[in-house]
Scaffold this motif. Sequence first.
Motif, PDB file in Angstrom:
ATOM      1  N   GLU A 175       0.810  -1.210   0.000  1.00  0.00           N
ATOM      2  CA  GLU A 175       0.000   0.000   0.000  1.00  0.00           C
ATOM      3  C   GLU A 175       0.851   1.271   0.000  1.00  0.00           C
ATOM      4  O   GLU A 175       0.365   2.346  -0.356  1.00  0.00           O
ATOM      5  CB  GLU A 175      -0.934   0.009   1.217  1.00  0.00           C
ATOM      6  CG  GLU A 175      -2.020  -1.063   1.168  1.00  0.00           C
ATOM      7  CD  GLU A 175      -2.967  -0.974   2.332  1.00  0.00           C
ATOM      8  OE1 GLU A 175      -2.771  -0.077   3.193  1.00  0.00           O
ATOM      9  OE2 GLU A 175      -3.921  -1.776   2.397  1.00  0.00           O
ATOM     10  N   GLU A 176       2.111   1.141   0.377  1.00  0.00           N
ATOM     11  CA  GLU A 176       3.003   2.296   0.401  1.00  0.00           C
ATOM     12  C   GLU A 176       3.671   2.554  -0.938  1.00  0.00           C
ATOM     13  O   GLU A 176       4.511   3.457  -1.056  1.00  0.00           O
ATOM     14  CB  GLU A 176       4.072   2.109   1.485  1.00  0.00           C
ATOM     15  CG  GLU A 176       3.567   2.328   2.891  1.00  0.00           C
ATOM     16  CD  GLU A 176       3.051   3.755   3.086  1.00  0.00           C
ATOM     17  OE1 GLU A 176       3.827   4.706   2.843  1.00  0.00           O
ATOM     18  OE2 GLU A 176       1.870   3.913   3.456  1.00  0.00           O
ATOM     19  N   PHE A 177       3.295   1.784  -1.967  1.00  0.00           N
ATOM     20  CA  PHE A 177       3.887   1.993  -3.280  1.00  0.00           C
ATOM     21  C   PHE A 177       3.597   3.405  -3.787  1.00  0.00           C
ATOM     22  O   PHE A 177       4.431   3.999  -4.485  1.00  0.00           O
ATOM     23  CB  PHE A 177       3.358   0.953  -4.279  1.00  0.00           C
ATOM     24  CG  PHE A 177       3.891   1.114  -5.674  1.00  0.00           C
ATOM     25  CD1 PHE A 177       5.239   0.941  -5.947  1.00  0.00           C
ATOM     26  CD2 PHE A 177       3.041   1.442  -6.724  1.00  0.00           C
ATOM     27  CE1 PHE A 177       5.742   1.103  -7.234  1.00  0.00           C
ATOM     28  CE2 PHE A 177       3.527   1.608  -8.015  1.00  0.00           C
ATOM     29  CZ  PHE A 177       4.878   1.428  -8.269  1.00  0.00           C
ATOM     30  N   LEU A 178       2.452   3.961  -3.435  1.00  0.00           N
ATOM     31  CA  LEU A 178       2.125   5.308  -3.898  1.00  0.00           C
ATOM     32  C   LEU A 178       3.070   6.349  -3.316  1.00  0.00           C
ATOM     33  O   LEU A 178       3.170   7.476  -3.824  1.00  0.00           O
ATOM     34  CB  LEU A 178       0.674   5.664  -3.581  1.00  0.00           C
ATOM     35  CG  LEU A 178       0.298   6.197  -2.200  1.00  0.00           C
ATOM     36  CD1 LEU A 178      -1.112   6.760  -2.230  1.00  0.00           C
ATOM     37  CD2 LEU A 178       0.421   5.133  -1.147  1.00  0.00           C
ATOM     38  N   ASN A 179       3.790   6.011  -2.247  1.00  0.00           N
ATOM     39  CA  ASN A 179       4.780   6.898  -1.636  1.00  0.00           C
ATOM     40  C   ASN A 179       6.207   6.523  -2.022  1.00  0.00           C
ATOM     41  O   ASN A 179       7.158   7.218  -1.628  1.00  0.00           O
ATOM     42  CB  ASN A 179       4.657   6.871  -0.116  1.00  0.00           C
ATOM     43  CG  ASN A 179       3.304   7.351   0.364  1.00  0.00           C
ATOM     44  OD1 ASN A 179       2.759   8.309  -0.172  1.00  0.00           O
ATOM     45  ND2 ASN A 179       2.743   6.680   1.359  1.00  0.00           N
ATOM     46  N   ASN A 180       6.361   5.432  -2.757  1.00  0.00           N
ATOM     47  CA  ASN A 180       7.689   4.938  -3.140  1.00  0.00           C
ATOM     48  C   ASN A 180       7.698   4.602  -4.629  1.00  0.00           C
ATOM     49  O   ASN A 180       7.803   3.439  -5.025  1.00  0.00           O
ATOM     50  CB  ASN A 180       8.057   3.698  -2.312  1.00  0.00           C
ATOM     51  CG  ASN A 180       8.234   4.013  -0.848  1.00  0.00           C
ATOM     52  OD1 ASN A 180       9.310   4.405  -0.403  1.00  0.00           O
ATOM     53  ND2 ASN A 180       7.166   3.840  -0.073  1.00  0.00           N
ATOM     54  N   PRO A 181       7.579   5.615  -5.482  1.00  0.00           N
ATOM     55  CA  PRO A 181       7.448   5.365  -6.923  1.00  0.00           C
ATOM     56  C   PRO A 181       8.721   4.801  -7.548  1.00  0.00           C
ATOM     57  O   PRO A 181       9.834   5.182  -7.176  1.00  0.00           O
ATOM     58  CB  PRO A 181       7.146   6.761  -7.479  1.00  0.00           C
ATOM     59  CG  PRO A 181       7.817   7.692  -6.518  1.00  0.00           C
ATOM     60  CD  PRO A 181       7.626   7.051  -5.168  1.00  0.00           C
ATOM     61  N   VAL A 182       8.522   3.898  -8.508  1.00  0.00           N
ATOM     62  CA  VAL A 182       9.640   3.318  -9.247  1.00  0.00           C
ATOM     63  C   VAL A 182       9.223   3.232 -10.713  1.00  0.00           C
ATOM     64  O   VAL A 182       8.409   2.388 -11.086  1.00  0.00           O
ATOM     65  CB  VAL A 182      10.013   1.912  -8.726  1.00  0.00           C
ATOM     66  CG1 VAL A 182      11.248   1.389  -9.480  1.00  0.00           C
ATOM     67  CG2 VAL A 182      10.269   1.922  -7.232  1.00  0.00           C
ATOM     68  N   GLY A 183       9.759   4.106 -11.531  1.00  0.00           N
ATOM     69  CA  GLY A 183       9.407   4.111 -12.942  1.00  0.00           C
ATOM     70  C   GLY A 183      10.614   3.989 -13.842  1.00  0.00           C
ATOM     71  O   GLY A 183      11.681   3.538 -13.416  1.00  0.00           O
ATOM     72  N   THR A 184      10.449   4.419 -15.095  1.00  0.00           N
ATOM     73  CA  THR A 184      11.556   4.410 -16.059  1.00  0.00           C
ATOM     74  C   THR A 184      11.896   5.818 -16.514  1.00  0.00           C
ATOM     75  O   THR A 184      12.743   5.994 -17.390  1.00  0.00           O
ATOM     76  CB  THR A 184      11.179   3.585 -17.309  1.00  0.00           C
ATOM     77  OG1 THR A 184      10.068   4.216 -17.964  1.00  0.00           O
ATOM     78  CG2 THR A 184      10.821   2.155 -16.952  1.00  0.00           C
ATOM     79  N   GLY A 185      11.232   6.833 -15.956  1.00  0.00           N
ATOM     80  CA  GLY A 185      11.300   8.190 -16.475  1.00  0.00           C
ATOM     81  C   GLY A 185      12.575   8.947 -16.181  1.00  0.00           C
ATOM     82  O   GLY A 185      13.491   8.449 -15.509  1.00  0.00           O
TER      83      GLY A 185
END
Length: 594
Positions: A214-224
């Motif tokens: 649920e904390e993924f929204l506070n710990n973003p991991v993208g490719t940008g």
Amino acid sequence: MGSMTSRLVVAAALALSFIATGCTSKVDDKDTTINYVLRANVKGLDPLRANDLYSSTVIAQIYEGLLQYHYLKRPFTLEPGLADGMPVASADGLTHTFKIKKGVKFQDNAAFPDGKGRELTAQDFVYSFKRLSDPKMGSEGFWIFDGKIKGLNEWATAMKDGKATYDTVVEGLQATDANTLVIKLNKPYFQLYYVLAMQFAGVVPKEAVDKYGEEFLNNPVGTGPFMLKSSGDWVRNNKITLVKNPTWRGQTYPSEGAPGDQEKGLLADAGKPLPFAERVVFTELVEDQPRWQNLMKGNFEFAEIPNDNFESAVQKDDRKKINKDLASKGMTLDITPNVDVTYIGFNMKDSVLGKNKALRQAMALANDNTTLIDKFYNGRGIQAQGPVPPGISSYDANYKNPYAFNLQKAKETLAKAGFPEGKGLAELTYEGLSDSKARQQAEFFVQNMAAIGVKVKISPNTWPQFQDKIKTGKAQIFGIAWGADYPDAQNFFQLFYSKNMSPGPNDSSFNNAEFDRLYEQALTLAPGDARDAIYVKMRDIVVEESPWIYNVHREGYRIINGWVNNFKWSDIQNDTLKYMRVDPKKRAELKSKL
């Protein structure tokens, strides 16, 4: 109440401190940081939650999708993002094959072995699109795929019933190899490529979702191009600091643009590697005056001109030109029509408003949006006659809404609704935001309604509170705006489609069988006159039924500081900060004059 008051005091102190210290600290003439101000608080940094402009703006710097918009071209033109070239479509328009760029890596993060981001694959898109469609995730973005991809809705239903997993094959969503994604549709979907450029369609790694939950929204991991290096770089309701992603795939600044871009200097950096900035700092300031004062101190690269400062920011004899004093400080004025509509929505499930069309029409007739535009927008906008703004196909500049402001007709219609002079009608509740401008607009609406005897009380909210009330059906009346996700009238009409009811984008929970039939028919048609004719019929229905009061299509006036290069505003494209370049030496020089 005490704790909320404390937070507000702290936030105010931080804002004032920022203003006070911004002009006295030494300016680093090597600092390429972009300082960006947000006028509302960010809810979270998960593409699934990219349903408002402010969250989407930050998300777009961290996450990427298959397609993106060309930064400079107008009309808006799609180009490959993470896709290796534009997709190949079958002759019947039902199968779309995407090749995925090789060598793209997710940002380094503790979710991966040794903290090193792994290479992106086509399967990551399959996972991300399933996650967007998973009922348990409750994303407001599922509408972009709902009913469109073969087998996806069936999979979502099975997930809800506990009869499927993420490993269950979906016929219309398959990775045929590590770098090939095939999407199969139930029927032609002419907005598919547009929605794939939206932040909802950003790709996420399963490892990070599993690690953070649920904390993924506070710990973003993208490719940008930018990343949140640590959770401490996000101070809730205050500031978000992103840094340049050292493993980004790379891109160069465009070498062609729209007519006039060359003359404006927008092609001076053609071919240079992106991004230019080492950091992006987002500051959340919900009040107009702290934003404006910080801009005047040089603490932000650009900002929109607030209503109260408009007359002092432009020339008296020509409102299209910047005030000479600001121009002498190197500032410039950008004027760009917004692709949006502001409106007052009615909850169509409400026992009073939802069942009484004449009441809604009477309130629309009592709404003086001519004065609204002059009073709160300094004339920067045009009266909205329906949901579709200028610049979008099917917009008719000659059309006049039959329920535009007419006080006498409003009183007569209110009587037909069963409430002559408002007698017998219980007090209604208007949900709005708590900032000063929103409060003033809410009070203006209350005054308009009082003129025909309709009593309305105001309920102020923070942005997250406001969104929650709307999405859970607790808002009776609410004032809000919709900016285009992509340049198609369908993006506005989907706000009335019954299958998109809240928590989907149909915030009014409007339900009309004939409208739905026309909407679904329009989805099967390619852009052209036949589809536009259906859009006109849909407009006529939502005007007659009045689930909204249509207010204004806004025009954006922004002041840009003289050290900012490559500024081109877009309501539709959010991943623009990689193109923007700050000249640190010029910033140091000009900021000393502020």
